[in-house]
Design a protein around this motif. Structure first.
Motif, PDB file in Angstrom:
ATOM      1  N   GLU A 155       5.735   0.565 -42.144  1.00  0.00           N
ATOM      2  CA  GLU A 155       6.708   1.440 -43.236  1.00  0.00           C
ATOM      3  C   GLU A 155       7.081   2.620 -42.731  1.00  0.00           C
ATOM      4  OE1 GLU A 155       8.199   0.244 -45.568  1.00  0.00           O
ATOM      5  OE2 GLU A 155       7.134  -1.538 -46.279  1.00  0.00           O
ATOM      6  N   ALA A 156       6.063   3.479 -41.742  1.00  0.00           N
ATOM      7  CA  ALA A 156       6.588   4.602 -41.166  1.00  0.00           C
ATOM      8  C   ALA A 156       7.598   4.734 -40.501  1.00  0.00           C
ATOM      9  CB  ALA A 156       5.158   5.044 -40.610  1.00  0.00           C
ATOM     10  N   PRO A 157       8.200   5.856 -40.340  1.00  0.00           N
ATOM     11  CA  PRO A 157       9.567   5.733 -39.470  1.00  0.00           C
ATOM     12  C   PRO A 157       9.101   6.062 -37.992  1.00  0.00           C
ATOM     13  CG  PRO A 157       9.383   7.918 -40.531  1.00  0.00           C
ATOM     14  CD  PRO A 157       8.146   6.891 -41.146  1.00  0.00           C
ATOM     15  N   VAL A 158       9.862   5.509 -36.950  1.00  0.00           N
ATOM     16  CA  VAL A 158       9.793   5.734 -35.542  1.00  0.00           C
ATOM     17  C   VAL A 158      10.949   5.950 -35.135  1.00  0.00           C
ATOM     18  CG1 VAL A 158       7.843   4.262 -35.491  1.00  0.00           C
ATOM     19  CG2 VAL A 158      10.165   3.263 -34.971  1.00  0.00           C
ATOM     20  N   ALA A 159      10.954   6.340 -33.846  1.00  0.00           N
ATOM     21  CA  ALA A 159      12.443   6.580 -33.293  1.00  0.00           C
ATOM     22  C   ALA A 159      12.837   5.585 -32.100  1.00  0.00           C
ATOM     23  CB  ALA A 159      12.031   8.003 -32.618  1.00  0.00           C
ATOM     24  N   LEU A 160      14.216   5.648 -31.750  1.00  0.00           N
ATOM     25  CA  LEU A 160      14.498   4.831 -30.686  1.00  0.00           C
ATOM     26  C   LEU A 160      14.182   5.085 -29.331  1.00  0.00           C
ATOM     27  CD1 LEU A 160      18.427   4.221 -31.822  1.00  0.00           C
ATOM     28  CD2 LEU A 160      16.372   2.586 -32.034  1.00  0.00           C
ATOM     29  N   VAL A 161      13.645   6.270 -29.108  1.00  0.00           N
ATOM     30  CA  VAL A 161      12.908   6.855 -28.149  1.00  0.00           C
ATOM     31  C   VAL A 161      11.648   6.050 -27.776  1.00  0.00           C
ATOM     32  CG1 VAL A 161      11.822   8.679 -28.854  1.00  0.00           C
ATOM     33  CG2 VAL A 161      12.849   8.798 -26.564  1.00  0.00           C
ATOM     34  N   ASP A 162      11.175   5.528 -28.813  1.00  0.00           N
ATOM     35  CA  ASP A 162       9.868   4.819 -28.641  1.00  0.00           C
ATOM     36  C   ASP A 162       9.901   3.343 -28.138  1.00  0.00           C
ATOM     37  OD1 ASP A 162       8.586   7.099 -29.886  1.00  0.00           O
ATOM     38  OD2 ASP A 162       8.865   6.424 -31.901  1.00  0.00           O
ATOM     39  N   VAL A 163      11.119   2.822 -27.985  1.00  0.00           N
ATOM     40  CA  VAL A 163      11.449   1.489 -27.875  1.00  0.00           C
ATOM     41  C   VAL A 163      11.048   1.187 -26.441  1.00  0.00           C
ATOM     42  CG1 VAL A 163      12.863  -0.391 -27.577  1.00  0.00           C
ATOM     43  CG2 VAL A 163      13.202   1.152 -29.401  1.00  0.00           C
ATOM     44  N   ALA A 164      11.613   2.280 -25.489  1.00  0.00           N
ATOM     45  CA  ALA A 164      11.331   1.857 -24.121  1.00  0.00           C
ATOM     46  C   ALA A 164       9.837   1.910 -23.590  1.00  0.00           C
ATOM     47  CB  ALA A 164      12.150   3.006 -23.180  1.00  0.00           C
ATOM     48  N   PRO A 165       9.038   3.081 -23.969  1.00  0.00           N
ATOM     49  CA  PRO A 165       7.589   2.800 -23.447  1.00  0.00           C
ATOM     50  C   PRO A 165       7.004   1.487 -24.318  1.00  0.00           C
ATOM     51  CG  PRO A 165       8.099   4.869 -24.896  1.00  0.00           C
ATOM     52  CD  PRO A 165       9.282   4.194 -24.652  1.00  0.00           C
ATOM     53  N   THR A 166       7.299   1.127 -25.378  1.00  0.00           N
ATOM     54  CA  THR A 166       6.773   0.121 -26.176  1.00  0.00           C
ATOM     55  C   THR A 166       7.067  -1.390 -25.116  1.00  0.00           C
ATOM     56  OG1 THR A 166       6.829   1.236 -28.159  1.00  0.00           O
ATOM     57  CG2 THR A 166       6.339  -1.272 -28.066  1.00  0.00           C
ATOM     58  N   LEU A 167       8.371  -1.597 -24.887  1.00  0.00           N
ATOM     59  CA  LEU A 167       8.589  -2.605 -24.127  1.00  0.00           C
ATOM     60  C   LEU A 167       7.769  -2.572 -22.673  1.00  0.00           C
ATOM     61  CD1 LEU A 167      12.385  -2.979 -24.808  1.00  0.00           C
ATOM     62  CD2 LEU A 167      10.368  -4.278 -25.764  1.00  0.00           C
ATOM     63  N   LEU A 168       7.785  -1.230 -22.195  1.00  0.00           N
ATOM     64  CA  LEU A 168       7.007  -1.347 -20.806  1.00  0.00           C
ATOM     65  C   LEU A 168       5.574  -1.694 -20.894  1.00  0.00           C
ATOM     66  CD1 LEU A 168       8.622   2.049 -19.506  1.00  0.00           C
ATOM     67  CD2 LEU A 168       8.960  -0.408 -18.593  1.00  0.00           C
ATOM     68  N   GLY A 169       5.080  -1.157 -22.000  1.00  0.00           N
ATOM     69  CA  GLY A 169       3.635  -1.549 -22.244  1.00  0.00           C
ATOM     70  C   GLY A 169       3.573  -3.223 -22.526  1.00  0.00           C
ATOM     71  N   LEU A 170       4.116  -3.743 -23.405  1.00  0.00           N
ATOM     72  CA  LEU A 170       4.237  -5.303 -23.803  1.00  0.00           C
ATOM     73  C   LEU A 170       4.573  -5.991 -22.258  1.00  0.00           C
ATOM     74  CD1 LEU A 170       6.029  -5.318 -26.996  1.00  0.00           C
ATOM     75  CD2 LEU A 170       3.944  -5.929 -26.736  1.00  0.00           C
ATOM     76  N   ALA A 171       5.313  -5.399 -21.414  1.00  0.00           N
ATOM     77  CA  ALA A 171       5.489  -6.118 -20.116  1.00  0.00           C
ATOM     78  C   ALA A 171       4.597  -5.972 -19.169  1.00  0.00           C
ATOM     79  CB  ALA A 171       6.977  -5.732 -19.887  1.00  0.00           C
ATOM     80  N   GLY A 172       3.573  -5.055 -19.311  1.00  0.00           N
ATOM     81  CA  GLY A 172       2.576  -4.657 -18.329  1.00  0.00           C
ATOM     82  C   GLY A 172       3.133  -3.712 -17.050  1.00  0.00           C
ATOM     83  N   VAL A 173       4.102  -2.974 -17.473  1.00  0.00           N
ATOM     84  CA  VAL A 173       4.870  -2.023 -16.418  1.00  0.00           C
ATOM     85  C   VAL A 173       4.300  -0.796 -16.497  1.00  0.00           C
ATOM     86  CG1 VAL A 173       7.053  -1.186 -15.663  1.00  0.00           C
ATOM     87  CG2 VAL A 173       6.819  -3.770 -16.436  1.00  0.00           C
ATOM     88  N   GLU A 174       4.037  -0.355 -15.612  1.00  0.00           N
ATOM     89  CA  GLU A 174       3.592   1.367 -15.669  1.00  0.00           C
ATOM     90  C   GLU A 174       4.580   2.334 -16.314  1.00  0.00           C
ATOM     91  OE1 GLU A 174       1.443   4.603 -13.024  1.00  0.00           O
ATOM     92  OE2 GLU A 174       1.811   2.710 -12.187  1.00  0.00           O
ATOM     93  N   ARG A 175       4.268   3.017 -17.066  1.00  0.00           N
ATOM     94  CA  ARG A 175       5.311   3.930 -17.843  1.00  0.00           C
ATOM     95  C   ARG A 175       5.351   5.135 -16.770  1.00  0.00           C
ATOM     96  NH1 ARG A 175       4.797   6.864 -23.745  1.00  0.00           N
ATOM     97  NH2 ARG A 175       6.077   8.538 -23.279  1.00  0.00           N
ATOM     98  N   PRO A 176       6.805   5.518 -16.546  1.00  0.00           N
ATOM     99  CA  PRO A 176       7.052   6.752 -15.716  1.00  0.00           C
ATOM    100  C   PRO A 176       6.657   7.993 -16.412  1.00  0.00           C
ATOM    101  CG  PRO A 176       9.096   5.139 -16.031  1.00  0.00           C
ATOM    102  CD  PRO A 176       7.939   4.777 -16.756  1.00  0.00           C
ATOM    103  N   ALA A 177       6.021   8.866 -15.530  1.00  0.00           N
ATOM    104  CA  ALA A 177       5.473  10.183 -16.329  1.00  0.00           C
ATOM    105  C   ALA A 177       6.545  10.841 -16.899  1.00  0.00           C
ATOM    106  CB  ALA A 177       5.046  10.977 -15.012  1.00  0.00           C
ATOM    107  N   SER A 178       7.721  10.867 -16.737  1.00  0.00           N
ATOM    108  CA  SER A 178       8.578  11.564 -17.319  1.00  0.00           C
ATOM    109  C   SER A 178       9.431  10.987 -18.604  1.00  0.00           C
ATOM    110  CB  SER A 178       9.984  11.526 -16.271  1.00  0.00           C
ATOM    111  OG  SER A 178      10.588  10.306 -15.855  1.00  0.00           O
ATOM    112  N   ALA A 179       8.855   9.788 -18.751  1.00  0.00           N
ATOM    113  CA  ALA A 179       9.267   9.057 -19.908  1.00  0.00           C
ATOM    114  C   ALA A 179       8.888   9.797 -21.365  1.00  0.00           C
ATOM    115  CB  ALA A 179       8.924   7.534 -19.977  1.00  0.00           C
ATOM    116  N   ARG A 180       9.917   9.733 -22.386  1.00  0.00           N
ATOM    117  CA  ARG A 180       9.662  10.240 -23.402  1.00  0.00           C
ATOM    118  C   ARG A 180       9.418   9.111 -24.707  1.00  0.00           C
ATOM    119  NH1 ARG A 180      11.163  15.619 -24.332  1.00  0.00           N
ATOM    120  NH2 ARG A 180      12.501  16.511 -22.515  1.00  0.00           N
ATOM    121  N   GLY A 181       8.603   9.732 -25.691  1.00  0.00           N
ATOM    122  CA  GLY A 181       8.590   8.548 -26.799  1.00  0.00           C
ATOM    123  C   GLY A 181       7.153   7.779 -26.723  1.00  0.00           C
TER     124      GLY A 181
END
Length: 353
Positions: free
Chosen positions: A110-136
């Protein structure tokens, strides 16, 4: 075709982004009213998404991760506006977010999240390392029911900014001093402005907005606030600009933030810096004065037309064009030929002047 091509190539790791544009004005769906046509267009998009997902799942052997969301909602007069990109009320900024992935059981957050959270979430689900500069944030822990979402969510359009710290939402127009506070749990349609009843909460949420803006720009909090049109920080910025012991970069940042206010009285505070021995400070002061219609820094700007930095030349030329100085012409032509779209439009505006 993309799932078929992936299957033909033995299914290498693939990212597919699909953007359906049908649910935009002029709406293509059938109906007598705009909202009926919009709803029909949304149903058509829903059908096409289902067709794509079904085909991908039947074609590919690899697990499929699906994220479905939108970049904005649509207003139909709920708060006096239409379409999108003009306000921060829920009808424009609240959008769906559905994530389907192997090993993640269905649940509603129910809690609100932001679209900027989508990219790091997909990277995590795919097992791809997140860039240090990524927001969210990576939302996987919350998708699995581990932990609570209690971080603020931000958005901005034109001169307005918004923060939601559930259940409260503040919409602040920092240029015109307008504040709107809503309790979304009790007033999801944002009909009752509580700003006058709860000034302490308004101040706390506004402080979060200012911190967010500063983080986005990499600038100090005062500079970020000035760029959003808030004049109350002008005194602090002027003091920083005039302080010779401050690093040149911080002085220039303060001057440029003051200039963004385009206020002759404010910019007059930096006029003494036209005599500065530091060229970046001198040119920044001339630029700020020009934006407010003050031509006293004209010669400093003219000198900057010969800078080795093409962006510095273009910026000086745009400032000179505001003063009607024809010496800006060659640098504006250069900027039009070599700049990006925004720079080309600025150059055209300057040439027209």
């Amino acid at each position: 075709r993309e799932p078929d091509e992936s299957a033909r190539r033995a299914e290498p790791p693939t990212f597919l982004w699909v953007h359906y544009f049908d649910a935009h004005e002029p709406y293509r769906g059938a109906g007598r009213t705009p909202i009926e046509r919009y709803d029909a267009a949304v149903r058509a998009v829903d059908s096409e998404v289902a067709r794509l997902v079904s085909h991908a799942r039947s074609t590919l052997r690899r697990p499929v991760i699906l994220a479905l969301t939108a970049d904005h909602g649509e207003e139909f007069g709920e708060h006096g506006g239409v379409y999108h990109g003009s306000a921060l009320y829920e009808e424009q900024v609240r959008v769906p977010l559905a994530v389907v992935a192997p090993g993640v059981a269905p649940r509603v957050v129910e809690a609100p999240v932001a679209l900027v959270d989508v990219a790091p979430t997909l990277l995590g689900l795919a097992g791809v390392e997140r860039p240090a500069s990524a927001r969210g944030r990576d939302l996987r822990p919350f998708m699995l029911g581990r932990g609570a979402l209690d971080e603020p969510v931000f958005s901005a359009v034109n001169t307005r900014t918004m923060v939601v710290r559930w259940p409260h939402k503040l919409v602040a127009d920092l240029r015109w001093g307008v504040r709107e506070l809503y309790d979304l749990s009790r007033d999801p349609r944002e009909a009752v402005n509580l700003a006058g009843e709860d000034p302490a909460r308004v101040r706390a949420l506004e402080s979060e907005i200012q911190g967010w803006l500063a983080a986005l720009s990499g600038a100090s909090s005062e500079a970020a606030r000035a760029r959003r049109g808030e004049r109350s920080v002008a005194e602090a910025l002027a003091a920083r600009a005039l302080a010779e012991r401050e690093p040149v970069a911080r002085r220039v940042e303060a001057i440029e933030a003051l200039g963004s206010l385009r206020d002759r009285a404010v910019s007059a505070r930096v006029a003494p810096l036209l005599a500065s021995s530091a060229s970046p400070v001198r040119v920044a002061a001339a630029w700020a004065l020009a934006l407010a219609g003050d031509a006293s820094g004209r010669e400093a700007l003219a000198g900057a037309l010969y800078s080795d930095d093409p962006r510095a030349r273009a910026r000086a030329a745009r400032a000179l064009s505001l003063l009607g100085d024809p010496r800006s012409g060659p640098a504006l032509v250069e900027s039009f030929r070599a700049g990006d779209e925004a720079e080309r439009m600025d150059a055209l505006d300057g040439l027209a002047r």
